[in-house]
Write a protein that holds these residues in place. Structure first.
Motif, short mmCIF file in Angstrom:
data_model
loop_
_atom_site.label_atom_id
_atom_site.label_comp_id
_atom_site.label_asym_id
_atom_site.label_seq_id
_atom_site.Cartn_x
_atom_site.Cartn_y
_atom_site.Cartn_z
N ILE A 67 -41.31 30.86 5.51
CA ILE A 67 -41.24 29.42 5.24
C ILE A 67 -40.66 29.17 3.85
CG2 ILE A 67 -42.63 27.34 4.89
CD1 ILE A 67 -44.45 28.34 7.15
N LEU A 68 -41.04 30.00 2.89
CA LEU A 68 -40.46 29.87 1.54
C LEU A 68 -38.95 30.10 1.57
CD1 LEU A 68 -43.07 31.62 -0.77
CD2 LEU A 68 -42.38 29.22 -0.84
N ILE A 85 -48.42 24.38 -0.93
CA ILE A 85 -48.51 23.27 -1.88
C ILE A 85 -49.70 23.48 -2.81
CG2 ILE A 85 -49.02 20.80 -2.09
CD1 ILE A 85 -47.35 20.38 0.46
N ALA A 86 -50.81 23.90 -2.24
CA ALA A 86 -52.03 24.12 -3.04
C ALA A 86 -51.81 25.21 -4.10
CB ALA A 86 -53.19 24.51 -2.12
N SER A 87 -50.96 26.19 -3.79
CA SER A 87 -50.71 27.28 -4.74
C SER A 87 -49.51 27.00 -5.66
CB SER A 87 -50.47 28.59 -3.99
OG SER A 87 -49.32 28.47 -3.15
N GLY A 88 -48.86 25.85 -5.45
CA GLY A 88 -47.75 25.48 -6.31
C GLY A 88 -46.40 26.02 -5.88
N PHE A 89 -46.33 26.69 -4.74
CA PHE A 89 -45.07 27.27 -4.28
C PHE A 89 -44.24 26.28 -3.47
CE2 PHE A 89 -47.12 31.14 -5.55
CZ PHE A 89 -46.07 31.95 -5.95
N ALA A 90 -44.83 25.17 -3.08
CA ALA A 90 -44.10 24.12 -2.37
C ALA A 90 -44.60 22.77 -2.87
CB ALA A 90 -44.30 24.25 -0.86
N ALA A 150 -40.11 20.68 -0.44
CA ALA A 150 -39.19 21.45 -1.28
C ALA A 150 -39.96 22.57 -1.96
CB ALA A 150 -38.54 20.55 -2.33
N LEU A 151 -39.21 23.48 -2.58
CA LEU A 151 -39.86 24.54 -3.35
C LEU A 151 -40.58 23.95 -4.55
CD1 LEU A 151 -37.05 27.26 -3.35
CD2 LEU A 151 -39.20 27.34 -2.08
N GLY A 152 -41.72 24.55 -4.90
CA GLY A 152 -42.50 24.06 -6.02
C GLY A 152 -42.24 24.84 -7.30
N ARG A 153 -42.97 24.45 -8.33
CA ARG A 153 -42.76 25.04 -9.66
C ARG A 153 -43.00 26.54 -9.68
NH1 ARG A 153 -45.47 26.54 -14.17
NH2 ARG A 153 -44.48 26.10 -16.20
#
Length: 263
Positions: free
Chosen positions: A24-25, A59-64, A74-77
């Motif tokens: 998914i990433l 999303i919870a881990s910041g990857f999305a 979208a990709l996260g920080r």
């Protein structure tokens, strides 16, 4: 007490979950800058409900991340930080080492990698052919800008400001050089860009031909130039020949490993 079989099943489930999350990433990267849930699910060929569950964990881990207006993902920080760390670890010498040796073995010609340094195109890696051939270079050699396939390939892709002084210096020593005329010089560089590589025949040393192709980094900048040299008697340095195609493919493979995506 947990049975060994139960632990094995649990571990396999964790591995599979990690694989799905990675898929998914990758899809978010391929569909960047953002995408809808339906497009993402179609891209990874999974049910939207399953993709949604994984997205919430990412999303919870910041990857999305999710845009609150469009609801697109979208990709996260954290993914950005991982990507930047990967880019920082990309060393063109390490990435090119194996492909360079494989190219040498495939063509049985000497191959080298050059980077642009303060004095110009500098050889930093060399794979010598098994058969005897008079090499025009060695590790640490600085090649001319206007009279080598390597130098002209750099000139075709570097900003003109980076090569102007060296060109002027070389023309002072040889004002009758075939590329002394600025218009002809620019046309020559445009031809190199259109072909994706450059060939010279006996220009730097009589009887020795060369083929060069650019290697790009993740930002689309020329990171190095890959060159094959050989005796004109046995080495086919034709820009439309088999060797040229192999040089292109090798340079493209190294560029891809460096993170370059051809537009």
């Amino acid at each position: 007490m947990e049975k060994p079989l139960s632990r094995e099943v649990s571990n396999k489930h964790k591995v599979r979950s990690a694989e799905v999350g990675t898929d998914i990433l990758k899809a978010l990267a391929e569909l960047s800058p953002s995408t809808s849930l339906s497009n993402l699910a179609e891209h990874v060929q999974m049910p939207a409900s399953k993709v949604h569950r994984y997205l919430q964990a990412l999303i919870a881990s910041g990857f999305a991340q999710q845009d609150q207006v469009t609801n697109h993902y979208a990709l996260g920080r954290e993914a950005l930080m991982v990507g930047l760390a990967a880019l920082a670890s990309m060393d063109v010498l390490k990435v090119a080492a194996v492909p360079l040796a494989e190219l040498r073995d495939a063509l049985n010609e000497s191959c080298f990698l050059a980077v642009w340094a303060n004095k110009g195109a500098t050889v930093v890696q060399l794979q010598q052919a098994s058969r005897a051939v008079t090499l025009v270079t060695k590790v640490g050699s600085v090649l001319p800008l206007l009279s080598s396939a390597t130098g002209l390939t750099f000139a075709a892709y570097l900003p003109e400001a980076e090569t102007r002084q060296l060109r002027e210096h070389e023309l002072q020593a040889d004002c009758n050089h075939p590329l002394a005329d600025s218009t002809r010089y620019q046309q020559h560089l445009q031809q190199v860009r259109e072909q994706g590589l450059h060939a010279v025949h006996g220009m730097l040393m009589p009887g020795v031909d060369a083929l060069s192709a650019p290697v790009f980094d993740a930002y689309g900048r020329v990171a190095a130039v890959l060159t094959v040299v050989g005796s004109a008697r046995v080495f086919d340095a034709d820009e439309a020949g088999m060797a040229a195609e192999r040089v292109r493919q090798t340079a493209e493979a190294i560029s891809w490993r460096m993170g370059y995506v051809k537009s």
